[in-house]
Design an enzyme around this catalytic site. Structure first.
Site, PDB file in Angstrom:
ATOM      1  N   SER A  25      17.566 -19.743  34.305  1.00  0.00           N
ATOM      2  CA  SER A  25      16.495 -18.461  34.555  1.00  0.00           C
ATOM      3  C   SER A  25      16.729 -17.089  33.809  1.00  0.00           C
ATOM      4  O   SER A  25      17.433 -16.759  33.170  1.00  0.00           O
ATOM      5  CB  SER A  25      16.223 -17.628  36.081  1.00  0.00           C
ATOM      6  OG  SER A  25      16.232 -16.657  36.206  1.00  0.00           O
TER       7      SER A  25
ATOM      8  N   TYR B   6       5.804 -23.105  30.439  1.00  0.00           N
ATOM      9  CA  TYR B   6       6.085 -22.585  29.387  1.00  0.00           C
ATOM     10  C   TYR B   6       7.834 -22.719  28.919  1.00  0.00           C
ATOM     11  O   TYR B   6       8.355 -22.526  27.487  1.00  0.00           O
ATOM     12  CB  TYR B   6       6.647 -21.489  29.202  1.00  0.00           C
ATOM     13  CG  TYR B   6       6.957 -20.426  30.600  1.00  0.00           C
ATOM     14  CD1 TYR B   6       7.564 -20.342  32.008  1.00  0.00           C
ATOM     15  CD2 TYR B   6       8.918 -19.799  29.600  1.00  0.00           C
ATOM     16  CE1 TYR B   6       8.339 -19.854  32.925  1.00  0.00           C
ATOM     17  CE2 TYR B   6       9.331 -19.041  30.277  1.00  0.00           C
ATOM     18  CZ  TYR B   6       9.364 -20.124  31.956  1.00  0.00           C
ATOM     19  OH  TYR B   6      10.118 -19.651  33.123  1.00  0.00           O
TER      20      TYR B   6
ATOM     21  N   LYS C 124      10.310 -20.993  48.188  1.00  0.00           N
ATOM     22  CA  LYS C 124       9.337 -19.787  47.919  1.00  0.00           C
ATOM     23  C   LYS C 124       9.105 -20.226  49.292  1.00  0.00           C
ATOM     24  O   LYS C 124       8.154 -18.958  50.190  1.00  0.00           O
ATOM     25  CB  LYS C 124       8.616 -19.833  46.741  1.00  0.00           C
ATOM     26  CG  LYS C 124       9.307 -19.528  46.058  1.00  0.00           C
ATOM     27  CD  LYS C 124       7.913 -20.137  44.365  1.00  0.00           C
ATOM     28  CE  LYS C 124       8.286 -19.624  43.349  1.00  0.00           C
ATOM     29  NZ  LYS C 124       7.062 -19.571  42.482  1.00  0.00           N
TER      30      LYS C 124
ATOM     31  N   GLY D 139       2.529 -20.511  29.987  1.00  0.00           N
ATOM     32  CA  GLY D 139       2.774 -19.892  30.841  1.00  0.00           C
ATOM     33  C   GLY D 139       3.708 -19.692  31.003  1.00  0.00           C
ATOM     34  O   GLY D 139       3.785 -18.665  31.363  1.00  0.00           O
TER      35      GLY D 139
ATOM     36  N   GLY E 127      -4.414 -30.221  39.135  1.00  0.00           N
ATOM     37  CA  GLY E 127      -2.820 -30.298  40.819  1.00  0.00           C
ATOM     38  C   GLY E 127      -3.425 -28.992  41.423  1.00  0.00           C
ATOM     39  O   GLY E 127      -4.394 -28.270  41.569  1.00  0.00           O
TER      40      GLY E 127
ATOM     41  N   ASP F 165       2.527 -14.610  41.428  1.00  0.00           N
ATOM     42  CA  ASP F 165       2.375 -15.935  40.400  1.00  0.00           C
ATOM     43  C   ASP F 165       1.229 -15.717  40.044  1.00  0.00           C
ATOM     44  O   ASP F 165       0.378 -15.947  38.668  1.00  0.00           O
ATOM     45  CB  ASP F 165       3.181 -17.192  41.427  1.00  0.00           C
ATOM     46  CG  ASP F 165       4.357 -17.159  41.569  1.00  0.00           C
ATOM     47  OD1 ASP F 165       5.328 -16.639  40.838  1.00  0.00           O
ATOM     48  OD2 ASP F 165       4.929 -17.824  41.989  1.00  0.00           O
TER      49      ASP F 165
ATOM     50  N   GLY G 134      -1.041 -28.094  44.089  1.00  0.00           N
ATOM     51  CA  GLY G 134       0.470 -27.679  44.737  1.00  0.00           C
ATOM     52  C   GLY G 134       0.154 -25.973  44.933  1.00  0.00           C
ATOM     53  O   GLY G 134      -0.539 -25.543  44.746  1.00  0.00           O
TER      54      GLY G 134
HETATM   55  P1  ATR Z   1       4.019 -26.207  42.103  1.00  0.00           P
HETATM   56  O1  ATR Z   1       4.636 -25.231  43.758  1.00  0.00           O
HETATM   57  O2  ATR Z   1       4.965 -26.257  41.502  1.00  0.00           O
HETATM   58  O3  ATR Z   1       2.682 -25.962  42.518  1.00  0.00           O
HETATM   59  P2  ATR Z   1       3.654 -28.791  44.031  1.00  0.00           P
HETATM   60  O4  ATR Z   1       3.373 -28.392  45.103  1.00  0.00           O
HETATM   61  O5  ATR Z   1       4.829 -29.635  44.068  1.00  0.00           O
HETATM   62  O6  ATR Z   1       4.164 -28.123  42.966  1.00  0.00           O
HETATM   63  O7  ATR Z   1       2.769 -29.428  43.680  1.00  0.00           O
HETATM   64  C1  ATR Z   1       2.613 -30.194  41.932  1.00  0.00           C
HETATM   65  C2  ATR Z   1       1.267 -30.811  41.850  1.00  0.00           C
HETATM   66  O8  ATR Z   1       1.508 -31.850  40.913  1.00  0.00           O
HETATM   67  C3  ATR Z   1       0.445 -31.358  42.827  1.00  0.00           C
HETATM   68  O9  ATR Z   1      -1.139 -31.742  43.109  1.00  0.00           O
HETATM   69  C4  ATR Z   1       0.372 -33.132  41.938  1.00  0.00           C
HETATM   70  O10 ATR Z   1      -0.735 -34.128  42.981  1.00  0.00           O
HETATM   71  P3  ATR Z   1      -0.044 -34.611  43.961  1.00  0.00           P
HETATM   72  O11 ATR Z   1      -0.957 -33.402  45.023  1.00  0.00           O
HETATM   73  O12 ATR Z   1      -1.183 -35.531  44.053  1.00  0.00           O
HETATM   74  O13 ATR Z   1       0.871 -34.719  44.326  1.00  0.00           O
HETATM   75  C5  ATR Z   1       0.863 -33.309  40.856  1.00  0.00           C
HETATM   76  N1  ATR Z   1       1.885 -33.616  40.818  1.00  0.00           N
HETATM   77  C6  ATR Z   1       3.043 -34.060  40.449  1.00  0.00           C
HETATM   78  N2  ATR Z   1       3.219 -35.211  39.817  1.00  0.00           N
HETATM   79  C7  ATR Z   1       2.413 -35.978  39.021  1.00  0.00           C
HETATM   80  C8  ATR Z   1       2.206 -37.017  38.724  1.00  0.00           C
HETATM   81  N3  ATR Z   1       2.918 -37.842  37.878  1.00  0.00           N
HETATM   82  N4  ATR Z   1       0.821 -37.766  38.561  1.00  0.00           N
HETATM   83  C9  ATR Z   1      -0.520 -36.557  38.460  1.00  0.00           C
HETATM   84  N5  ATR Z   1      -0.346 -35.613  39.289  1.00  0.00           N
HETATM   85  C10 ATR Z   1       0.933 -34.638  39.899  1.00  0.00           C
END
Ligand code: ATR
Length: 265
Positions: free
Chosen positions: A13, A211, A64, A232, A124, A100, A126
């Site tokens: 970190s 980043y 988190k 980032g 994405g 964030d 997530g």
């Molecule tokens: P974070 O908290 O960092 O956002 P997360 O909640 O695990 O992490 O979310 C990861 C994101 O990356 C999600 O949108 C995930 O897509 P899914 O909802 O379909 O799982 C996306 N992601 C991770 N690996 C992926 C991959 N190999 N191809 C496409 N999307 C991916």
């Protein structure tokens, strides 16, 4: 005052360097350290924080969400997200915040001030995406579009967005003024792209919340195409700056924080 970042693993970190340098330049004798707490020891968090005499701390991956039951209060944004990255301790009370999303949006607004009129595509859905989307939402006149691999990820989103597939995102890419990757794709592999960028308009601002590396394949491809890019790093710096403001009520030296972090990247 004493602060820390709590996560696992945490040895790489850059938060301690960033915060300690900011304290130093502000003439404060506060401290900031990294504390590694694995999942199975997280139930000891209250004791650890007391022993370290912390006045506040950051929470990072993978804690988190896990921190929430230990809080006395949580702000509305963090409750909505179900994730906290900043805890302020006041008279023994733990108050949870999440910096964030605001960290990212501050960086974006600095290079794209006219956010109100932008058509934005986020890739994405997530935790990171949700935080940024919630923060962006009140700034926008146009509906935010979010593409994800799995569309059922949008089920409990409370903001009104266009949810599309990654294939649809590739097809409609040229319609957007700003495209943001919030997935971890590009962090490990130097060539991996979350979507094909062949339909990208050169006037689109292309951004990635990653980043490390400073320039993912997503950003390199966009740059080769003549696009302006945003990585980032500003999100990382600004989330730390916002945490500092919550803890101290003071303004941090953001330029200095960025300069220091860049030396280590
Ligand atoms: P974070 O908290 O960092 O956002 P997360 O909640 O695990 O992490 O979310 C990861 C994101 O990356 C999600 O949108 C995930 O897509 P899914 O909802 O379909 O799982 C996306 N992601 C991770 N690996 C992926 C991959 N190999 N191809 C496409 N999307 C991916």
């Amino acid at each position: 005052m004493n602060f820390a970042v709590i996560g696992h693993p945490i040895d790489h970190s850059l938060s301690p360097i960033m915060h300690n340098e900011n304290f130093k330049i502000n003439g404060e004798d506060s401290t900031y350290k990294a504390i590694d707490i694995p999942e199975e020891q997280f139930h000891l968090i209250k004791e650890i924080v007391r022993k370290e005499s912390l006045d506040g701390f950051n929470v990072t991956i993978p804690h988190k969400e896990r921190i929430i039951p230990y809080l006395d209060e949580i702000d509305e944004q963090s409750r909505h997200l179900g994730a906290v990255n900043t805890v302020k301790i006041t008279n023994g009370k733990w108050i949870g915040h999440n910096t964030d999303g605001i960290g990212y949006v501050k960086g974006l607004k600095a290079i794209y001030p006219d956010l109100e009129n932008a058509y934005i595509l986020m890739i994405g859905a997530g935790g990171a995406s949700k935080g940024i989307a919630n923060e962006l939402y009140p700034h926008l006149n146009n509906k935010l579009t979010i593409a994800n691999r799995t569309l059922d990820r949008f089920k409990n989103w409370s903001i009104d967005i266009n949810a599309i597939s990654l294939k649809e995102a590739e097809r409609s890419l040229s319609e957007f003024d700003i495209v943001i990757n919030t997935t971890p794709i590009g962090m490990k592999s130097e060539s991996e792209l979350i979507i094909n960028l062949s339909n990208l308009d050169p006037d689109t601002l292309v951004s990635d919340i990653i980043y490390t590396p400073l320039k993912t394949a997503f950003l390199s491809k966009a740059e080769e195409n003549g696009n302006t890019i945003l990585n980032g790093l500003d999100m990382f710096i600004n989330q730390g700056a916002e945490s500092y403001k919550i803890w101290t009520g003071k303004e941090p030296n953001i330029k200095h924080m960025k300069k220091v972090v860049l030396k280590y990247l």
